[in-house]
Scaffold this motif. Structure first.
Motif, short mmCIF file in Angstrom:
data_model
loop_
_atom_site.label_atom_id
_atom_site.label_comp_id
_atom_site.label_asym_id
_atom_site.label_seq_id
_atom_site.Cartn_x
_atom_site.Cartn_y
_atom_site.Cartn_z
N HIS A 19 0.84 -1.21 0.00
CA HIS A 19 0.00 0.00 0.00
C HIS A 19 0.87 1.25 0.00
O HIS A 19 1.53 1.55 1.00
N HIS A 21 1.05 5.46 -1.98
CA HIS A 21 0.38 6.45 -2.82
C HIS A 21 1.39 7.02 -3.80
O HIS A 21 1.99 8.07 -3.58
N GLU A 122 -8.40 2.61 -1.28
CA GLU A 122 -8.79 2.33 0.06
C GLU A 122 -10.17 2.90 0.35
O GLU A 122 -10.48 4.04 0.04
N HIS A 182 -5.65 -2.20 5.89
CA HIS A 182 -4.43 -1.47 5.56
C HIS A 182 -3.98 -0.64 6.76
O HIS A 182 -4.79 -0.17 7.54
N ASP A 232 2.35 2.94 3.19
CA ASP A 232 1.40 4.04 3.11
C ASP A 232 2.13 5.33 2.71
O ASP A 232 1.71 6.43 3.05
ZN LIG Z 1 -3.28 5.00 2.26
#
Ligand SMILES: [Zn+2]
Length: 284
Positions: A19, A21, A122, A182, A232
Motif C-alpha cells: 500500500h 500512494h 482504500e 491497511h 502508506d
Molecule cells: Zn493509504
C-alpha cells in the motif's frame, strides 16, 4: 530541498509494499494545504522509475499503488498498466465519501475490472476525521464492498478509530473473498478477530514507534499467513525517519521490526508475505 532518508540495509529475500500512494509521491497531485509531508514528497520530485529503482535496490521488488479519489485512482491504474511490478487499487477514500456518487462509483468499478488493478481500496470508515459524514462513509463503504465482490478484487480497508463498525459492516454486507486491513491500527484483540474472520492485516511504519506497544502485540498474534507489510508512503515513515517523506525503499525497517516481534528470520517473513501477496493480489 527535502532530504530523503538514507537507504536501509537491503533485505536478502524479496518482499513487496502492499500500500503506497505513488501519485502523491511523484508530486503528480497538488499537495493538500497544511500537509507538510505531502509537500515534502512533492518537492522531492521523484519519478515512478526512481521510486521503483530505490525500492528494488533493497529487495522491495513490487508495490501496490492505491487511489483515494477518481483522479488518483485513474492515475494509479494507468501507472500500473505501464510498469512491471506495479499493481493498483482504486476507490473513493472514506474522507472523500461525499464524492462517491453513483457516477463516480461506476467509474471505480470500471477501473477495478482492469487487469492491472488488483484491489478496491482504500475504502472503509474514518471516525478520526469528520471530513465526510458517517452516513456518507457507510454508504460508500458498502458500495465498495459490492464492487470488490462483483469484480473479484481484494478489498483494501482504511479503518481509523472505527474497528467495531468496520467489522459490523463487513459481517452485515458479507465480506468479499479477500479483505485487507491497511495500516493495521488495532490491538491484539482486534488482530484475533481479524484472524478468525480470515482478514489480512497489513502493518506499516507505526509498528516501529516506541509507544505503539499495542501494534507490536497485534503483530505478535497475527498469523504469518495473514500478514502483509506496507509503507502508506509518503505518510507514516518508520523509525528513525519520523517526520520525513516515506517511500517503498524504507519497507526493510518495518519488516525487520515485524520479524523481531514474531521472533522469525526476516527471510522467512518475507517469504510468507510474498506468498500472501499472491493470495491477495494474484500472480505478479
Ligand atoms: Zn493509504
Amino acid at each position: 530541498m527535502s532530504k530523503l532518508p538514507a537507504a536501509p540495509e537491503p533485505l536478502s529475500s524479496p518482499v513487496f509494499d502492499s500500500h503506497c500512494h505513488l501519485d502523491i509521491m511523484v508530486g503528480n497531485r497538488q499537495a493538500s494545504s497544511g500537509d507538510p509531508v505531502a509537500q515534502a514528497a512533492q518537492a522531492a520530485e521523484a519519478s515512478v522509475h526512481s521510486i521503483l529503482a530505490d525500492a528494488r535496490a533493497v529487495g522491495v521488488t513490487r508495490l501496490v499503488a492505491i487511489g483515494y479519489d477518481l483522479t488518483s485512482s485513474r492515475w494509479n491504474a494507468d501507472a500500473a498498466a505501464g510498469q512491471e511490478g506495479v499493481y493498483a487499487g482504486v476507490a473513493i477514500h472514506p474522507n472523500e465519501a461525499h464524492a462517491a456518487t453513483p457516477e463516480a462509483l461506476a467509474e471505480i468499478e470500471e477501473l477495478a475490472r482492469r487487469p492491472e488493478v488488483r484491489a478496491v481500496g482504500e475504502t472503509g470508515l474514518d471516525y478520526y476525521r469528520d471530513w465526510a459524514s458517517k452516513d456518507d462513509q457507510h454508504a460508500s463503504f458498502r458500495a465498495h464492498i459490492e464492487i470488490a465482490k462483483r469484480t473479484g478484487k481484494a478489498l483494501v480497508i482504511h479503518d481509523r478509530e472505527a474497528h467495531d463498525d468496520v467489522l459490523k459492516v463487513l459481517a452485515d454486507e458479507g465480506a468479499p473473498d479477500v479483505v485487507v486491513f491497511h495500516s493495521f491500527s488495532g490491538d491484539a484483540e482486534m488482530a484475533k478477530k481479524c484472524a478468525e474472520a480470515g482478514y489480512f492485516m497489513s502493518f506499516s511504519g507505526p509498528v516501529t514507534y516506541k509507544n505503539a506497544h499495542y501494534l507490536r502485540e497485534a503483530a505478535a498474534v497475527a498469523p504469518p499467513e495473514l500478514m502483509l507489510v506496507e509503507t502508506d508512503a509518503p505518510y507514516l515513515p518508520p523509525v528513525p525517519h519520523r517526520g520525513k517523506p516515506n517511500a517503498p525503499y524504507l519497507i526493510p525497517l518495518t519488516l525487520r521490526c515485524l520479524a523481531e516481534v514474531k521472533n522469525v528470520h526476516p527471510d522467512r517473513l518475507c517469504e510468507a508475505i510474498s506468498a500472501n501477496g499472491v493470495t491477495v493480489f494474484g500472480e505478479w
